[in-house]
Design a protein around this motif. Structure first.
Motif, PDB file in Angstrom:
ATOM      1  N   ALA A   1       0.844  -1.197   0.000  1.00 41.06           N
ATOM      2  CA  ALA A   1       0.000   0.000   0.000  1.00 41.06           C
ATOM      3  C   ALA A   1       0.878   1.246   0.000  1.00 41.06           C
ATOM      4  N   ALA A   2       1.946   1.217   0.806  1.00 41.36           N
ATOM      5  CA  ALA A   2       2.869   2.356   0.848  1.00 41.36           C
ATOM      6  C   ALA A   2       3.556   2.545  -0.504  1.00 41.36           C
ATOM      7  N   TYR A   3       3.942   1.431  -1.138  1.00 44.50           N
ATOM      8  CA  TYR A   3       4.632   1.524  -2.420  1.00 44.50           C
ATOM      9  C   TYR A   3       3.699   2.017  -3.520  1.00 44.50           C
ATOM     10  N   ALA A   4       2.464   1.559  -3.499  1.00 44.30           N
ATOM     11  CA  ALA A   4       1.480   2.029  -4.488  1.00 44.30           C
ATOM     12  C   ALA A   4       1.282   3.537  -4.357  1.00 44.30           C
ATOM     13  N   SER A   5       1.199   4.013  -3.118  1.00 47.01           N
ATOM     14  CA  SER A   5       1.038   5.443  -2.885  1.00 47.01           C
ATOM     15  C   SER A   5       2.248   6.219  -3.387  1.00 47.01           C
ATOM     16  N   TYR A   6       3.421   5.714  -3.072  1.00 46.28           N
ATOM     17  CA  TYR A   6       4.670   6.362  -3.490  1.00 46.28           C
ATOM     18  C   TYR A   6       4.765   6.399  -5.021  1.00 46.28           C
TER      19      TYR A   6
END
Length: 458
Positions: free
Chosen positions: A234-239
């Motif tokens: 989820a963090a990587y998708a946001s980034y």
């Protein structure tokens, strides 16, 4: 790696989400509810039921699309553990059987040492804590093999129960620097490495079992990539989709995360730091109390619980910042960061006869965000945030979050673990989405919330 048609499978604690993606476009998606069993302390899913639901969900994908799938990968919830005793009980992060054991362990010098090795906070949620409890209570034989959701899925599709570095790094058993099971931690627990799954990097490929290809109508050349954990993805998708290294996800629970190239740990804050891929880690702080608190409020205070989110813009327009002095502590589910206290309780404070039901509802929403504001201050102070999760299904809550935190918040549909998987594997060229919503804090409202936040939880 160029993918033709990609199937992402995200197994969380309340649902399985499926997404079929081609050239950055979502061709198909579905959400399949999962049941959690147990009581106030014990929380588990049934692995057999989970696989049955997943199988039905994949078969529900139109055959024409399934036939084009060439690669699948998995996002799974963190901190799960399943004794390989044939019952397929997957104990979840929310399982609190280990609460007493881990509180005792916290008082030892090893607690801070193991936190430094693993990057996993010392808390009942972790796999380490659960194993500590199971060993102390002699609940299972000493030679028991231990797996989790990722291993269950990998065995189903490839015949091998394997776990990826990202999911392993959230167990509390993994050496974050050496990228292997920690011999020191396993020795303390009296567990051998052979009792755990084989480790693999998050981009490791495997051949799918021929009988699974036949069952689902996939190509016989279909491949399986092991993937990572839902939080890191989820963090990587946001980034990847918004260009912001700091992110906030509010689903049932919540977490503020930072994408980083270096290990970031703090003994006092007990933030987590988990592996994602060879040059990226995800650091952050989790809360037990996100959308689950709004669901509780909707059931008990809203006139129509099913339409609660639809009515939120009207509710916020009709009520005042600060809910007329009413405060709500959202700790109905205990709390992880920043308190790490399973026994913490919530409730309304400064409630008077003058307060209305709408004031109460607003105070619940504000209490959730003001609590998360503490995590934003810990992990991403003064940084613009990428926001995602079901909490933000109404734009009014995105705007309220920006007002409470005092920073711009960016929302894009692609801020979900399945897209994180896709970005991790394909690394497509992305232009930051023009369609994403940007919430700019209202300076007057932010000033009011900044003042309110000073003694809100005192």
């Amino acid at each position: 790696m160029i993918l033709s048609v990609f199937l992402g499978i995200d197994v969380g604690t309340t649902a399985i989400k499926l997404g079929v993606i081609q050239k950055n476009e979502l061709l198909y998606s579905s959400e399949l509810p999962l049941q959690t069993y147990g009581d106030d302390q014990i929380k588990y899913q049934n692995g057999t039921v989970l696989l049955t639901i997943l199988q039905a969900g994949i078969l529900a994908i139109p055959e024409k699309i399934r036939q084009q799938v060439t690669l699948i990968s998995f996002s799974t919830a963190m901190h799960s553990i399943m004794p390989a005793d044939g019952r397929n009980q997957l104990f979840l992060w929310s399982d609190l059987q280990a609460a007493e054991s881990i509180e005792g362990f916290k008082q030892t010098d090893l607690a801070s040492h193991f936190y430094e090795i693993s990057g996993t906070p010392i808390h009942a949620m972790s796999t380490f804590a659960k194993l500590l409890y199971f060993q102390e209570s002699t609940s299972y034989p000493k030679d028991m093999h231990w797996y989790g959701i990722k291993e269950l899925l990998m065995e189903y599709f490839t015949g091998k129960p394997i776990i990826d570095y990202a999911t392993a790094s959230a167990t509390g058993l993994f050496d974050l620097r050496k990228k292997q099971w920690s011999g020191e931690i396993l020795d303390f627990l009296g567990i051998k490495e052979e009792q755990l799954a084989e480790l693999a990097d998050t981009n490791q490929e495997y051949r799918m079992l021929p009988n699974r290809c036949d069952l689902f109508g996939f190509s016989n050349n279909s491949r399986v990539v092991i993937g990572a954990s839902d939080g890191t993805l989820a963090a990587y998708a946001s980034y990847y989709s918004t260009g912001r290294t700091a992110s906030l996800t509010i689903g049932t629970s919540a977490a503020v995360r930072q994408t980083t190239k270096t290990i970031q740990l703090d003994q006092k804050k007990q933030n987590f730091c988990y592996y994602l891929k060879n040059d990226l880690l995800i650091s952050g702080a989790p809360s037990n109390n996100g959308g689950v608190i709004l669901a509780w409020a909707a059931n008990y205070f809203a006139e129509n619980p099913a339409k609660f989110y639809e009515r939120i813009p009207e509710l916020l327009a009709e009520t005042e910042v600060g809910a007329n002095g009413l405060r709500f502590w959202p700790y109905l589910n205990g709390e992880r960061a920043p308190y790490w206290n399973n026994d913490l309780k919530g409730g309304f404070y400064d409630l008077t006869l003058q307060h209305t039901k709408n004031d109460m509802l607003r105070s619940v929403i504000e209490g959730v965000l003001l609590n998360i504001r503490q995590l934003v201050e810990l992990v991403a102070k003064d940084q613009e945030l990428s926001v995602s999760g079901g909490f933000f299904q109404t734009a009014a809550l995105g705007q309220l979050a920006a007002d409470v935190f005092g920073v711009k918040c960016y929302y894009a549909q692609q801020n979900e673990p399945i897209f994180g998987l896709y970005y991790l594997l394909e690394q497509p060229k992305l232009t930051i989405e023009e369609s994403q919503q940007v919430f700019i804090p209202d300076p007057i409202k932010h000033a009011a919330y900044k003042q309110i936040a000073q003694d809100y939880f005192n």
